[in-house]
Design a protein around this motif. Structure first.
Motif, PDB file in Angstrom:
ATOM      1  N   GLY A 118       0.806  -1.203   0.000  1.00 17.86           N
ATOM      2  CA  GLY A 118       0.000   0.000   0.000  1.00 17.86           C
ATOM      3  C   GLY A 118       0.835   1.247   0.000  1.00 17.86           C
ATOM      4  N   ALA A 119       0.146   2.327   0.225  1.00 14.09           N
ATOM      5  CA  ALA A 119       0.797   3.626   0.250  1.00 14.09           C
ATOM      6  C   ALA A 119       0.338   4.374   1.490  1.00 14.09           C
ATOM      7  CB  ALA A 119       0.440   4.414  -1.004  1.00 14.09           C
ATOM      8  N   GLN A 120       1.180   5.258   1.937  1.00 11.45           N
ATOM      9  CA  GLN A 120       0.859   6.073   3.100  1.00 11.45           C
ATOM     10  C   GLN A 120       0.823   7.529   2.665  1.00 11.45           C
ATOM     11  OE1 GLN A 120       3.734   6.009   6.333  1.00 11.45           O
ATOM     12  NE2 GLN A 120       2.054   5.751   7.769  1.00 11.45           N
ATOM     13  N   TYR A 121      -0.150   8.257   3.173  1.00 14.50           N
ATOM     14  CA  TYR A 121      -0.325   9.669   2.849  1.00 14.50           C
ATOM     15  C   TYR A 121      -0.511  10.456   4.131  1.00 14.50           C
ATOM     16  CZ  TYR A 121      -1.473   7.703  -1.712  1.00 14.50           C
ATOM     17  OH  TYR A 121      -1.436   7.014  -2.890  1.00 14.50           O
ATOM     18  N   VAL A 122      -0.225  11.755   4.052  1.00 14.38           N
ATOM     19  CA  VAL A 122      -0.527  12.660   5.159  1.00 14.38           C
ATOM     20  C   VAL A 122      -1.403  13.773   4.590  1.00 14.38           C
ATOM     21  CG1 VAL A 122       0.375  14.188   6.936  1.00 14.38           C
ATOM     22  CG2 VAL A 122       1.662  12.139   6.304  1.00 14.38           C
ATOM     23  N   LEU A 123      -2.578  13.938   5.184  1.00 17.61           N
ATOM     24  CA  LEU A 123      -3.534  14.950   4.767  1.00 17.61           C
ATOM     25  C   LEU A 123      -3.509  16.083   5.782  1.00 17.61           C
ATOM     26  CD1 LEU A 123      -5.926  15.652   2.808  1.00 17.61           C
ATOM     27  CD2 LEU A 123      -7.407  14.593   4.513  1.00 17.61           C
ATOM     28  N   HIS A 124      -3.183  17.287   5.328  1.00 14.66           N
ATOM     29  CA  HIS A 124      -3.174  18.472   6.181  1.00 14.66           C
ATOM     30  C   HIS A 124      -4.405  19.292   5.820  1.00 14.66           C
ATOM     31  CE1 HIS A 124       0.981  17.597   7.327  1.00 14.66           C
ATOM     32  NE2 HIS A 124       1.197  17.364   6.043  1.00 14.66           N
ATOM     33  N   ILE A 153     -10.864   4.555  11.383  1.00 15.95           N
ATOM     34  CA  ILE A 153     -12.026   4.803  10.536  1.00 15.95           C
ATOM     35  C   ILE A 153     -11.586   4.965   9.078  1.00 15.95           C
ATOM     36  CG2 ILE A 153     -13.264   5.931  12.428  1.00 15.95           C
ATOM     37  CD1 ILE A 153     -13.099   8.495  10.660  1.00 15.95           C
ATOM     38  N   TRP A 154     -12.534   4.769   8.172  1.00 14.84           N
ATOM     39  CA  TRP A 154     -12.255   4.874   6.742  1.00 14.84           C
ATOM     40  C   TRP A 154     -12.667   6.231   6.224  1.00 14.84           C
ATOM     41  CZ3 TRP A 154      -9.761   1.279   3.824  1.00 14.84           C
ATOM     42  CH2 TRP A 154      -9.530   0.034   4.439  1.00 14.84           C
ATOM     43  N   MET A 192      -5.170  23.062  12.728  1.00  9.93           N
ATOM     44  CA  MET A 192      -4.848  22.207  11.582  1.00  9.93           C
ATOM     45  C   MET A 192      -4.812  20.751  12.029  1.00  9.93           C
ATOM     46  SD  MET A 192      -4.234  23.584   8.578  1.00  9.93           S
ATOM     47  CE  MET A 192      -3.078  22.550   7.724  1.00  9.93           C
ATOM     48  N   LEU A 193      -5.329  19.872  11.165  1.00  7.93           N
ATOM     49  CA  LEU A 193      -5.232  18.438  11.403  1.00  7.93           C
ATOM     50  C   LEU A 193      -4.195  17.858  10.454  1.00  7.93           C
ATOM     51  CD1 LEU A 193      -9.014  17.455  11.532  1.00  7.93           C
ATOM     52  CD2 LEU A 193      -7.483  17.853  13.468  1.00  7.93           C
ATOM     53  N   SER A 194      -3.353  16.987  10.967  1.00  4.39           N
ATOM     54  CA  SER A 194      -2.439  16.196  10.143  1.00  4.39           C
ATOM     55  C   SER A 194      -2.881  14.754  10.302  1.00  4.39           C
ATOM     56  CB  SER A 194      -0.991  16.371  10.600  1.00  4.39           C
ATOM     57  OG  SER A 194      -0.567  17.689  10.356  1.00  4.39           O
ATOM     58  N   ILE A 195      -3.479  14.219   9.237  1.00  2.00           N
ATOM     59  CA  ILE A 195      -4.084  12.891   9.275  1.00  2.00           C
ATOM     60  C   ILE A 195      -3.219  11.947   8.453  1.00  2.00           C
ATOM     61  CG2 ILE A 195      -6.154  11.556   8.792  1.00  2.00           C
ATOM     62  CD1 ILE A 195      -7.663  14.310   8.708  1.00  2.00           C
ATOM     63  N   THR A 196      -2.678  10.918   9.105  1.00  2.56           N
ATOM     64  CA  THR A 196      -1.899   9.912   8.399  1.00  2.56           C
ATOM     65  C   THR A 196      -2.865   8.838   7.920  1.00  2.56           C
ATOM     66  OG1 THR A 196       0.011  10.340   9.819  1.00  2.56           O
ATOM     67  CG2 THR A 196       0.039   8.301   8.554  1.00  2.56           C
ATOM     68  N   LEU A 197      -2.860   8.608   6.603  1.00  2.00           N
ATOM     69  CA  LEU A 197      -3.782   7.671   5.963  1.00  2.00           C
ATOM     70  C   LEU A 197      -3.009   6.525   5.327  1.00  2.00           C
ATOM     71  CD1 LEU A 197      -5.826  10.421   4.134  1.00  2.00           C
ATOM     72  CD2 LEU A 197      -6.638   9.080   6.073  1.00  2.00           C
ATOM     73  N   ARG A 198      -3.663   5.363   5.259  1.00  2.00           N
ATOM     74  CA  ARG A 198      -3.045   4.193   4.654  1.00  2.00           C
ATOM     75  C   ARG A 198      -3.989   3.626   3.593  1.00  2.00           C
ATOM     76  NH1 ARG A 198      -2.728   1.002   9.041  1.00  2.00           N
ATOM     77  NH2 ARG A 198      -4.564  -0.168   8.474  1.00  2.00           N
ATOM     78  N   GLU A 199      -3.474   3.452   2.389  1.00  2.00           N
ATOM     79  CA  GLU A 199      -4.230   2.834   1.307  1.00  2.00           C
ATOM     80  C   GLU A 199      -3.693   1.419   1.119  1.00  2.00           C
ATOM     81  OE1 GLU A 199      -4.871   3.235  -3.515  1.00  2.00           O
ATOM     82  OE2 GLU A 199      -3.359   4.457  -2.527  1.00  2.00           O
ATOM     83  N   ASN A 200      -4.547   0.429   1.263  1.00  2.00           N
ATOM     84  CA  ASN A 200      -4.124  -0.966   1.113  1.00  2.00           C
ATOM     85  C   ASN A 200      -4.387  -1.445  -0.299  1.00  2.00           C
ATOM     86  OD1 ASN A 200      -3.454  -1.214   3.834  1.00  2.00           O
ATOM     87  ND2 ASN A 200      -5.532  -1.751   4.397  1.00  2.00           N
ATOM     88  N   THR A 201      -3.414  -2.183  -0.851  1.00  2.00           N
ATOM     89  CA  THR A 201      -3.582  -2.833  -2.144  1.00  2.00           C
ATOM     90  C   THR A 201      -3.051  -4.251  -2.028  1.00  2.00           C
ATOM     91  OG1 THR A 201      -1.443  -2.013  -2.902  1.00  2.00           O
ATOM     92  CG2 THR A 201      -3.366  -0.700  -3.474  1.00  2.00           C
ATOM     93  N   ARG A 202      -3.571  -5.145  -2.829  1.00  2.00           N
ATOM     94  CA  ARG A 202      -3.098  -6.547  -2.794  1.00  2.00           C
ATOM     95  C   ARG A 202      -1.948  -6.719  -3.753  1.00  2.00           C
ATOM     96  NH1 ARG A 202      -8.560 -10.165  -2.417  1.00  2.00           N
ATOM     97  NH2 ARG A 202      -9.366  -9.071  -0.613  1.00  2.00           N
ATOM     98  N   GLU A 203      -1.013  -7.562  -3.367  1.00  2.00           N
ATOM     99  CA  GLU A 203       0.149  -7.847  -4.224  1.00  2.00           C
ATOM    100  C   GLU A 203      -0.192  -8.883  -5.256  1.00  2.00           C
ATOM    101  OE1 GLU A 203       3.265  -8.903  -1.501  1.00  2.00           O
ATOM    102  OE2 GLU A 203       3.727  -6.816  -1.123  1.00  2.00           O
TER     103      GLU A 203
END
Length: 115
Positions: free
Chosen positions: A64-70, A84-85, A104-115
């Motif tokens: 997956g990938a990790q993102y930070v949303l500000h 939560i999703w 301000m919110l800094s939200i660390t998000l994770r997107e899961n993908t299958r290999e």
């Protein structure tokens, strides 16, 4: 409110979340509804993740990938909690962490993908 706090509040909208400067418009959906707001969506590079010790290895067979949303706290319908999703621009992601600092919110998000 102190002069410093007032200036920070002004800077949030006029600089950090200004679409002519740093921010872009993103659509964020949660269980409570959908909002389109100015925010900064960061995708740390592999080098940045290595330097910070943030490898993505939550489960075997899933990458997956990790993102930070500000985003400004008052732009969202709720302050998201871990687990939560959220759907950001049509991509489902799970909230790892959410930290608030001076509106301000800094939200660390994770997107899961299958290999």
């Amino acid at each position: 409110m102190s002069d410093f706090q007032e200036q920070v509040a002004k800077d949030l909208s006029s600089i950090f979340l200004n679409t002519d400067e740093f921010a872009e418009k993103h659509t964020i959906k949660s269980d409570l509804g959908k909002v389109t707001c100015s925010c900064v969506l960061q995708s740390p590079t592999a080098r940045e993740q290595f330097l910070s010790g943030g490898a993505y290895d939550h489960y075997d067979g899933i990458s997956g990938a990790q993102y930070v949303l500000h985003v400004a706290k008052d732009s969202l319908l709720e302050v998201p909690s871990s687990g939560i999703w959220l759907n950001v621009d049509g991509v489902d992601m799970v909230v790892d962490t959410c930290v608030e600092d001076m509106g301000m919110l800094s939200i660390t998000l994770r997107e899961n993908t299958r290999e």
